[in-house]
Scaffold this motif. Structure first.
Motif, PDB file in Angstrom:
ATOM      1  N   GLU A 141       0.835  -1.208   0.000  1.00 40.93           N
ATOM      2  CA  GLU A 141       0.000   0.000   0.000  1.00 40.93           C
ATOM      3  C   GLU A 141       0.870   1.259   0.000  1.00 40.93           C
ATOM      4  OE1 GLU A 141      -2.448  -0.490   3.451  1.00 40.93           O
ATOM      5  OE2 GLU A 141      -3.604  -2.138   2.568  1.00 40.93           O
ATOM      6  N   LEU A 142       1.939   1.240   0.816  1.00 42.56           N
ATOM      7  CA  LEU A 142       2.835   2.396   0.890  1.00 42.56           C
ATOM      8  C   LEU A 142       3.521   2.624  -0.450  1.00 42.56           C
ATOM      9  CD1 LEU A 142       4.142   4.607   2.577  1.00 42.56           C
ATOM     10  CD2 LEU A 142       5.845   2.937   3.330  1.00 42.56           C
ATOM     11  N   ARG A 143       3.938   1.549  -1.092  1.00 43.12           N
ATOM     12  CA  ARG A 143       4.579   1.667  -2.410  1.00 43.12           C
ATOM     13  C   ARG A 143       3.600   2.277  -3.411  1.00 43.12           C
ATOM     14  NH1 ARG A 143       6.722  -3.686  -4.708  1.00 43.12           N
ATOM     15  NH2 ARG A 143       7.841  -3.573  -2.749  1.00 43.12           N
ATOM     16  N   SER A 144       2.345   1.865  -3.362  1.00 39.86           N
ATOM     17  CA  SER A 144       1.332   2.395  -4.269  1.00 39.86           C
ATOM     18  C   SER A 144       1.138   3.893  -4.035  1.00 39.86           C
ATOM     19  CB  SER A 144       0.021   1.639  -4.078  1.00 39.86           C
ATOM     20  OG  SER A 144      -0.992   2.209  -4.857  1.00 39.86           O
ATOM     21  N   VAL A 145       1.049   4.287  -2.768  1.00 36.18           N
ATOM     22  CA  VAL A 145       0.881   5.714  -2.441  1.00 36.18           C
ATOM     23  C   VAL A 145       2.099   6.504  -2.908  1.00 36.18           C
ATOM     24  CG1 VAL A 145       0.759   7.349  -0.520  1.00 36.18           C
ATOM     25  CG2 VAL A 145      -0.717   5.344  -0.532  1.00 36.18           C
ATOM     26  N   ALA A 146       3.300   5.959  -2.671  1.00 29.32           N
ATOM     27  CA  ALA A 146       4.523   6.649  -3.101  1.00 29.32           C
ATOM     28  C   ALA A 146       4.566   6.780  -4.617  1.00 29.32           C
ATOM     29  CB  ALA A 146       5.753   5.900  -2.588  1.00 29.32           C
ATOM     30  N   ASP A 147       4.156   5.743  -5.323  1.00 29.80           N
ATOM     31  CA  ASP A 147       4.130   5.803  -6.792  1.00 29.80           C
ATOM     32  C   ASP A 147       3.151   6.870  -7.269  1.00 29.80           C
ATOM     33  OD1 ASP A 147       6.038   3.820  -6.952  1.00 29.80           O
ATOM     34  OD2 ASP A 147       4.605   2.212  -7.414  1.00 29.80           O
ATOM     35  N   GLN A 148       1.990   6.940  -6.628  1.00 30.71           N
ATOM     36  CA  GLN A 148       1.009   7.962  -7.004  1.00 30.71           C
ATOM     37  C   GLN A 148       1.547   9.367  -6.722  1.00 30.71           C
ATOM     38  OE1 GLN A 148      -2.582   7.004  -4.893  1.00 30.71           O
ATOM     39  NE2 GLN A 148      -3.085   5.274  -6.236  1.00 30.71           N
ATOM     40  N   ALA A 149       2.207   9.526  -5.558  1.00 29.56           N
ATOM     41  CA  ALA A 149       2.772  10.833  -5.216  1.00 29.56           C
ATOM     42  C   ALA A 149       3.858  11.223  -6.223  1.00 29.56           C
ATOM     43  CB  ALA A 149       3.348  10.806  -3.803  1.00 29.56           C
ATOM     44  N   PHE A 150       4.664  10.242  -6.625  1.00 28.75           N
ATOM     45  CA  PHE A 150       5.699  10.517  -7.622  1.00 28.75           C
ATOM     46  C   PHE A 150       5.074  10.931  -8.954  1.00 28.75           C
ATOM     47  CE2 PHE A 150       8.933   9.386 -10.785  1.00 28.75           C
ATOM     48  CZ  PHE A 150      10.022  10.064 -10.267  1.00 28.75           C
ATOM     49  N   ASP A 151       4.006  10.234  -9.343  1.00 28.19           N
ATOM     50  CA  ASP A 151       3.302  10.588 -10.584  1.00 28.19           C
ATOM     51  C   ASP A 151       2.771  12.021 -10.512  1.00 28.19           C
ATOM     52  OD1 ASP A 151       3.841   8.069 -11.577  1.00 28.19           O
ATOM     53  OD2 ASP A 151       1.822   7.284 -11.192  1.00 28.19           O
ATOM     54  N   HIS A 152       2.243  12.404  -9.334  1.00 27.09           N
ATOM     55  CA  HIS A 152       1.735  13.777  -9.164  1.00 27.09           C
ATOM     56  C   HIS A 152       2.878  14.787  -9.231  1.00 27.09           C
ATOM     57  CE1 HIS A 152      -2.378  12.671  -8.531  1.00 27.09           C
ATOM     58  NE2 HIS A 152      -2.113  11.947  -7.457  1.00 27.09           N
ATOM     59  N   ALA A 153       4.050  14.404  -8.682  1.00 21.59           N
ATOM     60  CA  ALA A 153       5.204  15.305  -8.746  1.00 21.59           C
ATOM     61  C   ALA A 153       5.637  15.505 -10.198  1.00 21.59           C
ATOM     62  CB  ALA A 153       6.357  14.752  -7.912  1.00 21.59           C
ATOM     63  N   ILE A 154       5.588  14.451 -10.988  1.00 21.26           N
ATOM     64  CA  ILE A 154       5.922  14.564 -12.418  1.00 21.26           C
ATOM     65  C   ILE A 154       4.903  15.477 -13.119  1.00 21.26           C
ATOM     66  CG2 ILE A 154       6.096  13.267 -14.603  1.00 21.26           C
ATOM     67  CD1 ILE A 154       8.460  12.806 -12.727  1.00 21.26           C
ATOM     68  N   VAL A 189      10.521  17.576  -3.349  1.00 22.34           N
ATOM     69  CA  VAL A 189       9.494  16.571  -3.047  1.00 22.34           C
ATOM     70  C   VAL A 189       9.724  15.317  -3.891  1.00 22.34           C
ATOM     71  CG1 VAL A 189       7.032  16.047  -3.294  1.00 22.34           C
ATOM     72  CG2 VAL A 189       7.746  18.189  -2.222  1.00 22.34           C
ATOM     73  N   ARG A 190      10.003  15.504  -5.171  1.00 19.29           N
ATOM     74  CA  ARG A 190      10.235  14.362  -6.060  1.00 19.29           C
ATOM     75  C   ARG A 190      11.456  13.554  -5.584  1.00 19.29           C
ATOM     76  NH1 ARG A 190      10.650  16.986 -10.354  1.00 19.29           N
ATOM     77  NH2 ARG A 190      12.897  16.907 -10.560  1.00 19.29           N
ATOM     78  N   THR A 191      12.518  14.246  -5.180  1.00 16.88           N
ATOM     79  CA  THR A 191      13.711  13.561  -4.666  1.00 16.88           C
ATOM     80  C   THR A 191      13.383  12.791  -3.395  1.00 16.88           C
ATOM     81  OG1 THR A 191      15.162  15.257  -5.611  1.00 16.88           O
ATOM     82  CG2 THR A 191      16.070  13.907  -3.839  1.00 16.88           C
ATOM     83  N   ASP A 192      12.641  13.439  -2.490  1.00 15.21           N
ATOM     84  CA  ASP A 192      12.253  12.768  -1.239  1.00 15.21           C
ATOM     85  C   ASP A 192      11.376  11.543  -1.508  1.00 15.21           C
ATOM     86  OD1 ASP A 192      13.676  14.648   0.162  1.00 15.21           O
ATOM     87  OD2 ASP A 192      11.923  15.788   0.832  1.00 15.21           O
ATOM     88  N   ILE A 193      10.458  11.689  -2.445  1.00 17.37           N
ATOM     89  CA  ILE A 193       9.573  10.562  -2.786  1.00 17.37           C
ATOM     90  C   ILE A 193      10.395   9.419  -3.388  1.00 17.37           C
ATOM     91  CG2 ILE A 193       7.713   9.797  -4.305  1.00 17.37           C
ATOM     92  CD1 ILE A 193       6.441  12.584  -3.917  1.00 17.37           C
ATOM     93  N   ASN A 194      11.356   9.766  -4.236  1.00 19.54           N
ATOM     94  CA  ASN A 194      12.210   8.735  -4.823  1.00 19.54           C
ATOM     95  C   ASN A 194      13.004   8.003  -3.738  1.00 19.54           C
ATOM     96  OD1 ASN A 194      11.992   8.077  -7.473  1.00 19.54           O
ATOM     97  ND2 ASN A 194      13.440   9.608  -8.199  1.00 19.54           N
ATOM     98  N   LEU A 195      13.528   8.741  -2.771  1.00 23.15           N
ATOM     99  CA  LEU A 195      14.250   8.114  -1.656  1.00 23.15           C
ATOM    100  C   LEU A 195      13.324   7.188  -0.874  1.00 23.15           C
ATOM    101  CD1 LEU A 195      16.420  11.082  -0.301  1.00 23.15           C
ATOM    102  CD2 LEU A 195      17.239   8.984  -1.393  1.00 23.15           C
ATOM    103  N   MET A 196      12.089   7.675  -0.644  1.00 21.05           N
ATOM    104  CA  MET A 196      11.123   6.850   0.081  1.00 21.05           C
ATOM    105  C   MET A 196      10.811   5.581  -0.707  1.00 21.05           C
ATOM    106  SD  MET A 196       7.304   7.759   1.523  1.00 21.05           S
ATOM    107  CE  MET A 196       6.509   7.782  -0.060  1.00 21.05           C
ATOM    108  N   ARG A 197      10.642   5.715  -2.006  1.00 20.77           N
ATOM    109  CA  ARG A 197      10.359   4.538  -2.837  1.00 20.77           C
ATOM    110  C   ARG A 197      11.512   3.543  -2.761  1.00 20.77           C
ATOM    111  NH1 ARG A 197       9.040   6.788  -8.557  1.00 20.77           N
ATOM    112  NH2 ARG A 197       8.566   4.631  -9.039  1.00 20.77           N
ATOM    113  N   SER A 198      12.733   4.039  -2.778  1.00 21.72           N
ATOM    114  CA  SER A 198      13.903   3.150  -2.665  1.00 21.72           C
ATOM    115  C   SER A 198      13.922   2.439  -1.321  1.00 21.72           C
ATOM    116  CB  SER A 198      15.199   3.943  -2.837  1.00 21.72           C
ATOM    117  OG  SER A 198      15.279   4.487  -4.125  1.00 21.72           O
ATOM    118  N   ARG A 199      13.648   3.183  -0.263  1.00 23.30           N
ATOM    119  CA  ARG A 199      13.637   2.581   1.076  1.00 23.30           C
ATOM    120  C   ARG A 199      12.526   1.548   1.204  1.00 23.30           C
ATOM    121  NH1 ARG A 199      14.666   8.329   3.699  1.00 23.30           N
ATOM    122  NH2 ARG A 199      16.939   8.317   3.639  1.00 23.30           N
TER     123      ARG A 199
END
Length: 182
Positions: free
Chosen positions: A50-63, A110-120
């Motif tokens: 679920e967290l990965r899905s939310v992070a992916d959506q947030a990344f898409d919004h950042a793009i 925000v995009r960098t932070d989201i990418n770090l979160m996705r990696s973690r």
């Protein structure tokens, strides 16, 4: 001597029975803990998904935000061309451009932070998956031990029956020897 041997066998059966009951009780506790652990790993895996899905959506919004910022920058350039050296309009365009730049900087952070979160999340997901595999192996081993204990219980019951038969036979021998002695 036969009575002493039967007594030793009875004592051994009592000791084995007690040890078997303790082992079985510990196995039940271990099985229960294993089941909870499997459930916990499964729940953690679900939450990470679920967290990965939310992070992916947030990344898409950042793009999408980056695309919107690029469109605004193009619009500001078009406005600047139309400003015709009007100082009031140029001042407003400069203010707008600063705000757009600030939003672009924030969006990039925000995009960098989201990418770090996705990696973690990916690293933790991998660790949880490995833990799940180990937990499933342990659960399988616990089931094997439980099966082995069940089998040993049957063998133990057969031993108890054999000892009871020996005891009964000894009783009959005592009776016969009592009759013969009279």
């Amino acid at each position: 001597e036969a009575d002493q041997s039967v007594g030793k066998i009875d004592q051994s059966h009592d000791d084995i029975s007690q040890a078997w009951r303790k082992a079985y009780a510990r196995l039940e506790v271990s099985t229960m803990v294993g089941a909870r652990l499997v459930g916990s790993v499964d729940e953690t895996t679900q939450r990470l998904t679920e967290l990965r899905s939310v992070a992916d959506q947030a990344f898409d919004h950042a793009i999408e935000s980056d695309c919107a910022i690029a469109a605004l920058e193009e619009a500001v350039d078009a406005l600047r061309d139309c400003a015709c050296e009007d100082p009031a309009m140029i001042e407003q365009i400069n203010i707008l451009e600063k705000r757009i730049d600030e939003n672009a900087r924030i969006s990039s952070t925000v995009r960098t932070d989201i990418n770090l979160m996705r990696s973690r999340v990916a690293v933790v997901s991998l660790a949880v998956t490995e833990q799940g595999e180990i937990t499933n192996q342990i659960s399988g081993e616990l089931c094997s031990v439980q099966t082995a204990l069940g089998s040993s219980e049957g063998a133990f019951q057969e031993m108890v029956k054999a000892a009871e038969d020996v005891s009964a036979i000894l009783g009959q021998i005592r009776e016969a020897s009592g009759i013969l002695a009279r």
